[in-house]
Scaffold this active site. Structure first.
Site, PDB file in Angstrom:
ATOM      1  CG  MET A   1     -69.322  34.522   2.735  1.00 41.48           C
ATOM      2  SD  MET A   1     -68.936  35.006   4.419  1.00 41.48           S
ATOM      3  CE  MET A   1     -68.023  33.569   4.961  1.00 41.48           C
ATOM      4  CB  CYS A   2     -67.442  30.906  -1.167  1.00 44.06           C
ATOM      5  SG  CYS A   2     -66.746  31.811  -2.549  1.00 44.06           S
ATOM      6  N   GLY A   3     -64.938  31.609   0.342  1.00 41.83           N
ATOM      7  CA  GLY A   3     -63.601  32.174   0.274  1.00 41.83           C
ATOM      8  C   GLY A   3     -63.015  31.844  -1.075  1.00 41.83           C
TER       9      GLY A   3
ATOM     10  CB  THR B   1     -63.487  27.602   1.623  1.00 44.69           C
ATOM     11  OG1 THR B   1     -63.502  29.016   1.849  1.00 44.69           O
ATOM     12  CG2 THR B   1     -62.055  27.116   1.523  1.00 44.69           C
TER      13      THR B   1
END
Length: 562
Positions: free
Chosen positions: A1-3, A56
């Site tokens: 998962m990322c931002g 991120t």
């Protein structure tokens, strides 16, 4: 998962705010990277086109941390990927999935002179799993973005002052207003050479079948514990769960990676049928030495306390919550059925003042959603995902503080839509029989992509946690949608309650017709008390609905204050 943060602008780059960067770091604490690209391509302003990315990562796949954005060595193509690709064309994707998806998209663009149409769509629809993404193909100078067709991951967009666009996993309101949720109806494409940017929508080629609309010809057969439907239900749900809970790495974890007491998996646990069934099956799939944390949240609600004060003044504000009662009951049943496993029931008690002190944070995370119902649901998910509560020593009976290390949170969302668990499904059947029930279920399935999964992703991921939805697995949904409606729920024309075939001494008594196939599976797996539990919405079970005194009557659709 990322931002993800990404902007396309003309003349000068548009950087993410410091507040946005902090919110993205909270989502993905394992890796942070900022990238700026200047493109000298023809455009009306005759100025350079700037793409700025701040990304991120929360590492949950593979044996290493893959920083984002992923960049092609030979071009300026890049990918920001917030999701989980579980399968490609039905084949399981092992290890880190982001590089696999990047390669898939690069190949799709190289295979056609006009990659803005079928090739990119075909590549993305071959993927099963939740995702939001931004992909720039430097060869065609086009940027693609979107969310999976069920909208299970968050992506927002807004127009900027110079005709450009910005995209982000979360908002930084009120610093930069105008954010809108990217609709999950397809893939969008923009050409940075065109000013102002105007996205083209490339609709998804849906690979999920529509709901089975067949009607019974004559009497409706009764379900039984050993019917083919129940056996296949267990098979497909196990397969879905297996993808989501096995081989979860400890990358980026703060504690000792070898600590056998650290949980990798936790369950958003109300004690209801859907989540407890997932916990029961997870027990069969995970190593016996691996703990499973059960996150059960209860709120101090002044309205409920005032209403209950005359009944039992000594009752605990938390232990009297409906979800706390069912949670403890189902926890005891798991202990009885699933011996040898360390189950940790984490009682997350949220005082009213603490709930109010986080109001602005929660409102910002759930934006652009802004209703009272959004807030009541988001509050429950926010504090549950934080995972800070108390566990009880089984010997001394004393409670002590505990915070879960699990980064993967299982959710039972989707079971009600697939198996007829909402009150409106019973109402539709009572009004119009099977045709009415089928129409109501079909409506629920078709609008899943417009529901609130993006909001939930923003709220839960704030704590560096990822929600996973086994009932929304594409293969599981395909199988379920092809079942006749009377094999999923127990509504019958003769009697809405006499719905179970008596085949042995363990046959269940009369069960609620809502989600009856799941109830029979729970009974088959030994969870007899859980099989009897009725549906309860999270905001009422945890008592986050209508918390404020003196604000008058508020409806779920009313806008929140502030």
């Amino acid at each position: 998962m990322c931002g993800i943060y990404c902007s396309i602008s003309f003349g000068s780059p548009i950087h993410s705010s410091r507040e946005t960067q902090e919110l993205l770091k909270a989502r993905g604490p394992d890796s942070t990277q900022a990238v700026s690209i200047s493109l000298q391509i023809p455009n009306p302003t005759r100025e350079a086109v700037h793409i700025h990315i701040f990304s991120t990562v929360l590492a949950l796949r593979g044996d290493h941390i893959e920083s984002q954005p992923l960049k092609d060595k030979h071009t300026e193509s890049f990918l920001c990927w917030n999701g989980e690709a579980w399968r490609e064309n039905g084949q399981v994707i092992g290890g880190n999935d982001s590089q696999h998806v990047f390669t898939l998209l690069l190949r799709a663009c190289q295979s056609s002179a006009n990659p803005s149409t079928e090739t990119v769509i075909d590549a993305l629809t071959s993927i099963a799993g939740p995702f939001a993404f931004i992909f720039y193909d430097a060869v065609s100078c086009r940027l693609f973005y979107g969310r999976d067709h069920l909208g299970r991951r968050s992506l927002l967009s807004r127009a900027t002052c110079n005709g450009g666009m910005a995209f982000c996993s979360i908002t930084d309101v009120p610093l930069s207003p105008g954010w809108k949720e990217v609709e999950a109806g397809g893939v969008y494409c923009v050409a940075p050479s065109n000013l102002p940017l105007s996205p083209d929508l490339l609709p998804w080629t849906m690979n999920l079948p529509r709901i089975d609309r067949s009607l019974p010809n004559g009497s409706v057969p009764l379900l039984s514990l050993s019917s083919e439907t129940i056996l296949k239900l267990e098979k497909y749900l196990r397969q879905s769960l297996h993808l989501r809970i096995t081989d979860v790495p400890n990358l980026g974890q703060a504690k000792n990676n070898q600590d056998s007491e650290d949980a990798k998996i936790a369950v958003l646990f109300s004690g209801g049928l859907d989540c407890t069934l997932l916990a029961r099956l997870a027990h069969d799939l995970l190593p016996p030495s691996q703990p499973i944390d059960l996150l059960n949240v209860a709120f101090e609600n002044p309205r409920s306390m005032v209403a209950a004060s005359g009944k039992d003044p000594t009752a605990s504000a938390y232990e009297s919550c409906p979800d706390r009662k069912t949670g403890r009951s189902s926890y005891l049943e798991l202990l009885r059925i699933c011996g040898g496993r360390k189950w940790r029931f984490i009682a997350i008690n949220v005082p009213y003042k603490e709930s109010e002190s986080h109001h602005s944070t929660i409102a910002g995370l759930m934006a652009p959603h802004n209703t009272e119902m959004d807030l009541s649901i988001a509050k429950a998910l926010y504090f549950a995902a934080r995972g800070q509560g108390q566990i009880r020593n089984t010997i001394s009976g004393q409670d002590h503080p505990y915070s879960t290390d699990a980064r993967v949170l299982l959710s039972g969302l989707g079971a009600d839509e697939l198996f007829g668990g909402y009150r409106r499904h019973a109402t539709a059947y009572a009004r119009d029989g099977y045709p009415g029930l089928i129409e109501e279920l079909d409506l629920d399935i078709q609008r899943l992509g417009q529901r609130n999964l993006g909001r939930d992703d923003r709220v839960i991921s704030h704590w560096a946690k990822e929600a996973r939805y086994p009932y929304l697995d594409e293969e599981f949904m395909k199988w379920t949608l092809q079942l006749p409606v009377w094999e999923k729920c127990g509504f019958r024309p003769d009697s809405a309650s006499t719905v179970v075939s008596k085949e042995d001494n363990r046959s269940p008594p009369i069960l609620d017709p809502a989600k009856q196939a799941l109830r029979l599976l729970a009974w088959r797996l030994g969870m007899e008390q859980v099989a009897r539990e009725r549906k309860r919405a999270i905001q009422f079970g945890a008592r986050t609905a209508k918390m404020q005194i003196g604000k008058g009557r508020k409806r779920g659709t009313d806008l929140i204050d502030g």
